[in-house]
Enzyme design. Sequence first.
Site, short mmCIF file in Angstrom:
data_model
loop_
_atom_site.label_atom_id
_atom_site.label_comp_id
_atom_site.label_asym_id
_atom_site.label_seq_id
_atom_site.Cartn_x
_atom_site.Cartn_y
_atom_site.Cartn_z
N LYS A 266 -58.52 -14.73 -0.18
CA LYS A 266 -58.35 -13.29 -0.35
C LYS A 266 -58.36 -12.89 -1.82
O LYS A 266 -58.87 -11.84 -2.18
CB LYS A 266 -57.08 -12.81 0.35
CG LYS A 266 -57.29 -12.75 1.86
CD LYS A 266 -56.05 -12.42 2.61
CE LYS A 266 -56.29 -12.52 4.12
NZ LYS A 266 -55.02 -12.60 4.85
N LYS B 298 -69.37 -18.97 16.78
CA LYS B 298 -68.63 -18.26 17.82
C LYS B 298 -68.57 -16.77 17.52
O LYS B 298 -68.85 -16.33 16.41
CB LYS B 298 -67.22 -18.84 17.93
CG LYS B 298 -66.47 -18.90 16.62
CD LYS B 298 -65.09 -19.49 16.81
CE LYS B 298 -64.30 -19.31 15.54
NZ LYS B 298 -62.90 -19.51 15.64
N LYS C 57 -65.48 -11.17 14.20
CA LYS C 57 -65.48 -9.79 13.73
C LYS C 57 -66.52 -9.54 12.66
O LYS C 57 -67.12 -8.48 12.59
CB LYS C 57 -64.11 -9.45 13.13
CG LYS C 57 -63.08 -9.14 14.18
CD LYS C 57 -61.73 -8.89 13.53
CE LYS C 57 -60.64 -8.87 14.58
NZ LYS C 57 -59.31 -8.96 14.04
#
Length: 334
Positions: free
Chosen positions: A115, A197, A200
Amino acid sequence: MTSRKGIVMSGIRPTGYLHLGNYFGAVRNYVRMQDEFECYFMVADLHSLTTHPDTSQLKDNIHRVLAENIACGLDPDKVALYCQSHVPETAELYLYLNMLSYVGELERTTTFKDKARSQPDNVNAGLLTYPVLQTADIIIHRASYVPVGKDQEQHLEMCRNFANRFNHRFGEIFPEPVAFNFGEDLARIPSLDGKGKMSKSENQYATIYLSDGDDLIRKKAMKAVTDSGPVEPNSPKPEIIENLFGLMRLLGTPANVQHYEDAWNNCTIKYGEFKKQLGEDLVSFVSPIRIKAEEIQADKQYLKDIMIKGAEKANHSAQKTMKLVREAMGLNYY
Ligand code: TRP
């Protein structure tokens, strides 16, 4: 809630929409746990402030996350379903735990490093202490089981460290929480473009959201990536094809699955038809959830009621724990 049952706690980030991968990877497990355990499921609004300082959408997002989870079968009468900020004791415990966590170990956390890299202009202290807040979420209910995916393993290990440190310094208050799922059948839902997979952030067209309309789902299914088809009878399926069959096995009827298995095996399979059926299977699964979620989301009074009820249960448990914590720490002066 009886305390004879094991205590389960998990947090759901109110960012992004739920997709099929979330459903089979997480929400379905929550739903299964609600009868066997004392469950605390929390919407992590405070955590979202570390990455989403703009709060203009927060209320809508919280309502949607609650609605989607209830529409998937989470029962607010069986579990404590609540918002993190409605349990202010969490912030108090977070403060105490901050004194037991070291800047060095926080800086080494993978999610912090990721982040810090993705938002270099906002490397705030909350981002650094994210795992400490997550620990407070979990141990404030003295939970033992945390249903989370692999991406949360490091946070959970840190949680155990912080809880143990507290116990060593101030006395045994907290159990050591472990990651929990129902074993093997944690279904991994493949992306429709054959790349990894459903997620988002990747290809939006390859991910089925629980909020997707029927026609959009059908379109996405028709766009699923296939190959040029089987050339020899009874040949093994390549991964992208097997993945689509896997989805149909999960959502469709055994008779349809058998029909297409046979068609694959005798090389008569028409992918257009197969994907059309898969689209219908996806629609039959998603559409009732979407409709229910929309109904719930529109019912502000109901949402308010369940938030209040959830907060009451969570507060009760948190207050009990914090009494023990303050006493153990010697923060009781009269
Ligand atoms: N960090 C978790 C995530 O990114 C969300 C979360 C917040 C959480 N508090 C929690 C998960 C407590 C489990 C337990 O998904």
